[in-house]
Design a protein around this motif. Structure first.
Motif, mmCIF file in Angstrom:
data_model
loop_
_atom_site.group_PDB
_atom_site.id
_atom_site.type_symbol
_atom_site.label_atom_id
_atom_site.label_comp_id
_atom_site.label_asym_id
_atom_site.label_seq_id
_atom_site.Cartn_x
_atom_site.Cartn_y
_atom_site.Cartn_z
ATOM 1 N N THR A 15 18.590 109.697 -18.711
ATOM 2 C CA THR A 15 18.601 108.280 -19.097
ATOM 3 C C THR A 15 19.892 107.924 -19.795
ATOM 4 O O THR A 15 20.505 106.884 -19.510
ATOM 5 C CB THR A 15 17.407 107.974 -20.026
ATOM 6 N N GLY A 17 25.740 103.005 -15.956
ATOM 7 C CA GLY A 17 25.293 101.673 -15.554
ATOM 8 C C GLY A 17 25.907 100.581 -16.418
ATOM 9 O O GLY A 17 26.363 99.559 -15.900
ATOM 10 N N VAL A 18 25.941 100.805 -17.732
ATOM 11 C CA VAL A 18 26.472 99.775 -18.637
ATOM 12 C C VAL A 18 27.963 99.565 -18.384
ATOM 13 O O VAL A 18 28.428 98.433 -18.257
ATOM 14 C CB VAL A 18 26.220 100.164 -20.107
ATOM 15 N N TRP A 20 21.459 104.850 -12.160
ATOM 16 C CA TRP A 20 22.296 103.901 -12.896
ATOM 17 C C TRP A 20 22.342 102.518 -12.276
ATOM 18 O O TRP A 20 22.724 101.545 -12.918
ATOM 19 C CB TRP A 20 23.716 104.442 -13.027
ATOM 20 N N SER A 28 16.340 98.528 -19.759
ATOM 21 C CA SER A 28 16.536 99.471 -18.655
ATOM 22 C C SER A 28 16.214 100.887 -19.102
ATOM 23 O O SER A 28 15.685 101.682 -18.324
ATOM 24 C CB SER A 28 17.945 99.352 -18.077
ATOM 25 N N VAL A 29 16.493 101.206 -20.374
ATOM 26 C CA VAL A 29 16.106 102.525 -20.877
ATOM 27 C C VAL A 29 14.585 102.669 -20.841
ATOM 28 O O VAL A 29 14.040 103.691 -20.396
ATOM 29 C CB VAL A 29 16.634 102.727 -22.321
ATOM 30 N N SER A 63 22.419 105.358 -18.205
ATOM 31 C CA SER A 63 22.660 104.112 -18.938
ATOM 32 C C SER A 63 24.146 103.905 -19.174
ATOM 33 O O SER A 63 24.668 102.810 -18.973
ATOM 34 C CB SER A 63 21.954 104.121 -20.292
ATOM 35 N N ILE A 110 22.930 94.610 -16.210
ATOM 36 C CA ILE A 110 24.027 94.319 -17.133
ATOM 37 C C ILE A 110 25.020 93.352 -16.488
ATOM 38 O O ILE A 110 25.485 92.408 -17.116
ATOM 39 C CB ILE A 110 24.747 95.623 -17.538
ATOM 40 N N PRO A 153 19.003 93.984 -22.645
ATOM 41 C CA PRO A 153 18.913 94.574 -21.304
ATOM 42 C C PRO A 153 19.076 96.094 -21.301
ATOM 43 O O PRO A 153 18.462 96.765 -20.469
ATOM 44 C CB PRO A 153 20.036 93.889 -20.521
ATOM 45 N N ILE A 154 19.878 96.618 -22.218
ATOM 46 C CA ILE A 154 20.032 98.075 -22.243
ATOM 47 C C ILE A 154 18.707 98.721 -22.642
ATOM 48 O O ILE A 154 18.236 99.665 -21.993
ATOM 49 C CB ILE A 154 21.168 98.499 -23.197
ATOM 50 N N THR A 206 20.405 99.578 -14.016
ATOM 51 C CA THR A 206 21.063 99.152 -15.246
ATOM 52 C C THR A 206 22.319 98.351 -14.926
ATOM 53 O O THR A 206 22.552 97.283 -15.504
ATOM 54 C CB THR A 206 21.467 100.385 -16.074
ATOM 55 N N MET A 248 13.641 103.414 -17.396
ATOM 56 C CA MET A 248 14.136 104.672 -16.842
ATOM 57 C C MET A 248 13.389 105.883 -17.386
ATOM 58 O O MET A 248 13.048 106.791 -16.636
ATOM 59 C CB MET A 248 15.622 104.813 -17.171
#
Ligand SMILES: Nc1ncnc2c1ncn2[C@@H]1O[C@H](COP(=O)(O)OP(=O)(O)OP(=O)(O)O)[C@@H](O)[C@H]1O
Ligand code: SF4
Ligand SMILES: [Mg+2]
Lengths: 443, 344
Positions: B141, B148-149, B216, B265-266, B145, B223, B261-262, B219, B269
């Motif tokens: 994760t 993805g971020v 990813w 998504s975490v 993340s 993002i 949003p983080i 995310t 995930m």
């Protein structure tokens, strides 16, 4: 017969009852000041102009002030891309198309016009959020239009911006101290341990409690947030402030206080303003000089008395006729409102000749053929219209034919050389074209 | 200035309380300095389901982190015993009655019984299985993340060609079927490293990489979308007008606004990866050294064992279900708490 009270009455700049009728239905009963400390004004039941007049007269014009910013033939075309995989440019939004003006030192120029005419784009060009397509913006001997981001950085200290929406212009995750102090950190002007001192000083200047520096924006009201935004713009001691509709998101009574604050700041720190707005009463109070924009062009520019008292462009006249007038209401008369027919044309494909011709009641053949030049017709007055004249006294024949070397229908006259010697310059010339005599005259 | 009334201009759409306080008043002093994140946390603490789920998750975290000490406390370990001491080879390899259920009474020597056929202690394997599950899910994760971020930030903020290229990669990775890729990679890793001493570590690292590579995109999309709307906010323009470098705008101005949003998504995930880890282990392409809930389930889904000794299957299954469920519910609650529209 149309009658324009502004045209008849020689209105003093301080007489500002102009929009009380508009605000009559928004009367406020409670204490409405959002300021802390000495800026406190307890007012109720008042409209913008009345509140604004409490201790603050309308800003006066200083005709001798040198220009701090002079914009010449500024253009911004946004490409329009086709949809699909290969996105070709299929046209351009001519958001700003060759405008010229000057912002005097310590003065303020108002920029008014309908939605979508390019006011915000102009402001963003000056603060270099966009790179202009053409033209120049001279500031302290440097052309802002030509600088790259790196060369621009030191100049950003001098050209700052106040934003329209106090709810999106402050980062909700940062404290007020971090927001107002950020410019100091970015430009590394003062050591870290002195940032707080400067922040508190600024909060005091804009009328907020300096102890509130570690609060978050969501704990402040709209007017207070706008003050935070103003403090941030002031952090770097700018010379030019672009204010893009700084009060239009605020309640009327708060508008006056914020405008007064801007006025205080202007006198105290000698900042020049480019003041963008669509509320003509506020512009009248704040700006001794006003430029009227239509579809990416300046159609009329001049000092306050001329623009409000003797507008010569049909568009300016229509705009002013839409402003409710309290004096008119008091004597019981009804002023005829000039209704603008139709929609604003698309800036992607603007009308030929005069851009206003699709909605202008005086439009004639020449208006479609030849673009009227922005002609200086008074000491501090320029207008772009073939039939420029006071309301009800527009000339029957185009005033520009001799200058452009065309006949009354706009077709070029063989052998007649254009006699227009005026170049469109950012400021004003010593001589101008007198509409009555159709001669170039001077003081 | 009177403190109890506020001008109408204070009724902004973002105001938190129905009636906004004058910041100078006494009441306002008490709520001073509350960041939006802390307001969300306060709301979360009032949500009973969220609190219960958080406690369950905390329980699993404690189990995972202190697997060793807890084992020592109960006097159990992972060491494979001499199977004949614990299981009855004549009775289909089921545990001897002294080992606890299903044939004998509960015993503190083996609180969760022992595995049939091998006689390994179930509690020890459950605890270490929990550790493996959370370790792999959390690391994957974190990596997914971060990737993805960063990709979402760059694509959303820079736009143009950068956005096009990055969006293409997002779509490309979304089209590769995850299971197929995992199934293809397992034999390759096996072939390459099975003789190495740290084969089980390599296997776990490979698993984390596979999970991150295929995790990813969600995310990044989330993002990217968020950044595209944030980018137009005036505070970003204010930052540019003051000459803030792009990196600072991305990480100091935008990133704090992406906390919601983080976290979302975490929260999506983590449970997915817990379930995927177990699923892959069950298929024999994840962890294959036996210390994983998925592997235990694989062993327990033997018809005879299931008929005679169902607890053996229920134990890891319960672990997975409880962990995934509470992570999901907690995630839901966090999402609600962060969403300004669900404010009461
Ligand atoms: N980034 C952009 N890309 C393409 N077109 C744009 C862009 N920004 C503005 N425009 C177009 O340029 C024109 C002028 O926009 P601008 O925002 O300057 O108007 P405005 O005078 O500030 O209007 P308002 O009073 O509504 O704020 C509009 O037609 C708008 O659609
Ligand atoms: S030039 Fe013609 S169309 Fe344009 S404003 Fe003047 S009269 Fe109207
Ligand atoms: Mg605008």
């Amino acid at each position: 017969m149309t009658q324009d009270p502004n045209a008849q009455a020689q209105i003093e700049p301080t007489e500002l009852g102009a929009n009380a009728a508009e605000t009559g239905d928004r009367q406020l009963t409670d204490e409405t000041s959002d300021a802390y400390g000495s800026h406190e004004v307890g007012v109720g039941n008042l409209d913008f102009a009345t509140v604004a007049e409490m201790g603050h007269t309308a800003t006066q014009l200083d005709p001798l002030a040198p220009a701090v910013l002079s914009v010449d033939n500024l253009k911004m075309y946004f490409p329009v891309k086709s949809s699909g995989v290969v996105r070709r440019t299929i046209g351009h939004v001519q958001a700003v198309d060759g405008i010229s003006f000057e912002v005097p030192k310590g003065g303020s120029l108002g920029l008014v016009g309908e939605s979508g005419c390019g006011k915000s784009t102009t402001g963003r060009l000056i603060t270099r959020l966009y790179k202009p397509t053409g033209g120049s913006m001279m500031f302290e001997g440097q052309d802002l239009a030509q600088l790259n981001n790196k060369q621009m950085k030191p100049l950003r200290r001098d050209v700052q911006m106040i934003f329209q929406d106090p709810y999106t212009s402050l980062n909700p995750r940062h404290t007020v101290g971090a927001i107002v102090g950020a410019p100091l950190e970015v430009h590394k002007i003062v050591p870290k341990n002195q940032v707080l001192k400067r922040v508190q000083e600024l909060l005091e200047v804009v009328g907020l409690n300096p102890e509130h520096y570690n609060r978050y924006p969501n704990e402040f009201s709209g007017g207070q947030r706008q003050r935070i935004g103003i403090a941030r713009a002031l952090t770097l001691n700018p010379k030019v402030l672009v204010a893009d509709e700084p009060v239009s998101a605020l309640d009327v009574s708060i508008q006056a206080q914020v405008v007064n604050l801007l006025q205080d700041i202007q006198t105290e720190f000698d900042v020049s303003f480019l003041f963008i707005a669509h509320d003509l009463a506020i512009v009248r109070h704040f700006c001794p000089e006003i430029a009227v924009m239509y579809l990416g062009k300046i159609v009329e520019i001049g000092d306050r008395e001329t623009i409000y008292g003797r507008p010569h462009h049909p568009y300016t006249q229509a705009l002013l006729s839409a402003v409710p007038d309290v004096k008119q209401a008091a004597i019981g008369g009804r002023r005829e409102r000039i209704r603008l027919e139709g929609d604003v044309p698309s800036p992607i494909n603007p009308p030929s000749g005069c851009r206003f011709r699709t909605r202008c009641q005086f439009a004639q053949e020449i208006c479609a053929k030849v673009e009227p030049p922005l002609l200086q017709i008074g000491q501090r007055h320029k207008v772009a219209c073939h039939f420029a004249g006071e309301l009800g006294a527009h000339p029957a024949t185009p005033v520009t034919t001799a200058l452009l070397g065309v006949d009354d229908q706009g077709s070029p006259v063989s052998g007649a050389a254009p006699t227009n010697t005026q170049l469109t310059i950012p400021g004003y010339e010593e001589t101008w074209y007198d509409l009555k005599t159709r001669q170039t005259t001077g003081v | 200035m009177s403190a109890d009334t506020a001008g109408p201009e204070t009724l902004g759409s973002l105001s938190d309380e129905p009636q906004q306080q004058d910041p100078n008043s006494q009441q306002a002093k008490e709520i001073a300095g509350k960041s939006p994140m802390r307001i969300a946390l306060g709301r979360l603490a009032k949500d009973k389901i969220a609190v219960v789920c958080a406690l369950v998750v905390l329980f699993f975290i404690i189990c995972a982190v202190f697997a060793g000490p807890i084992c020592a406390l109960f006097g159990v370990d992972l060491v494979t015993p001499l199977a004949s001491e614990r299981v009855d080879g004549l009775n289909k390899g089921l545990p001897k009655p002294e080992m606890g259920p299903p044939n004998g009474p509960f015993t503190w020597d083996h609180p969760m019984g022992v595995a049939p056929r091998t006689g390994e202690d179930n509690l020890a394997y459950w605890l270490y299985g929990c550790r493996v599950s959370l370790l792999i899910a959390t690391t994957a994760t974190i990596f997914a993340s971060i990737v993805g971020v960063v990709i979402g930030l760059l694509a959303g903020f820079l736009g143009g060609t950068v956005d096009k290229v990055l969006s293409f990669f997002i779509d490309m990775f979304l089209t590769i079927p995850f299971l197929l890729a995992a199934l293809t990679m397992a034999p390759i890793i096996n072939d390459r490293f099975n003789t190495a001493d740290n084969y089980s570590t390599i296997q776990k690292v490979a698993l984390v990489i596979v999970l991150s590579i295929f995790g990813w995109m969600g995310t990044a999309r989330l993002i990217r979308g968020e950044v595209i709307t944030l980018r137009e906010r005036e505070f970003v323009q204010a930052a540019r007008v003051m000459g803030m470098p792009t990196s600072r705008i991305l990480f100091k101005e935008l990133l704090p606004n992406l906390a919601a949003p983080i976290i979302i998504s975490v929260s999506l995930m983590l449970p997915t990866f817990v379930a995927l880890e177990a699923g892959l282990a069950f298929l024999g392409i994840g962890v294959t050294d036996g210390i994983s809930w998925g592997q235990t389930i694989l062993k327990a889904t033997n018809l005879t064992f299931f008929r005679e000794y169902p607890q053996y299957l229920w134990q890891p299954l319960l672990g997975i279900v409880a962990l995934v469920l509470s992570l999901n519910l907690l995630g839901d609650a966090v999402r609600d708490a962060l969403d300004p529209k669900t404010r009461r």
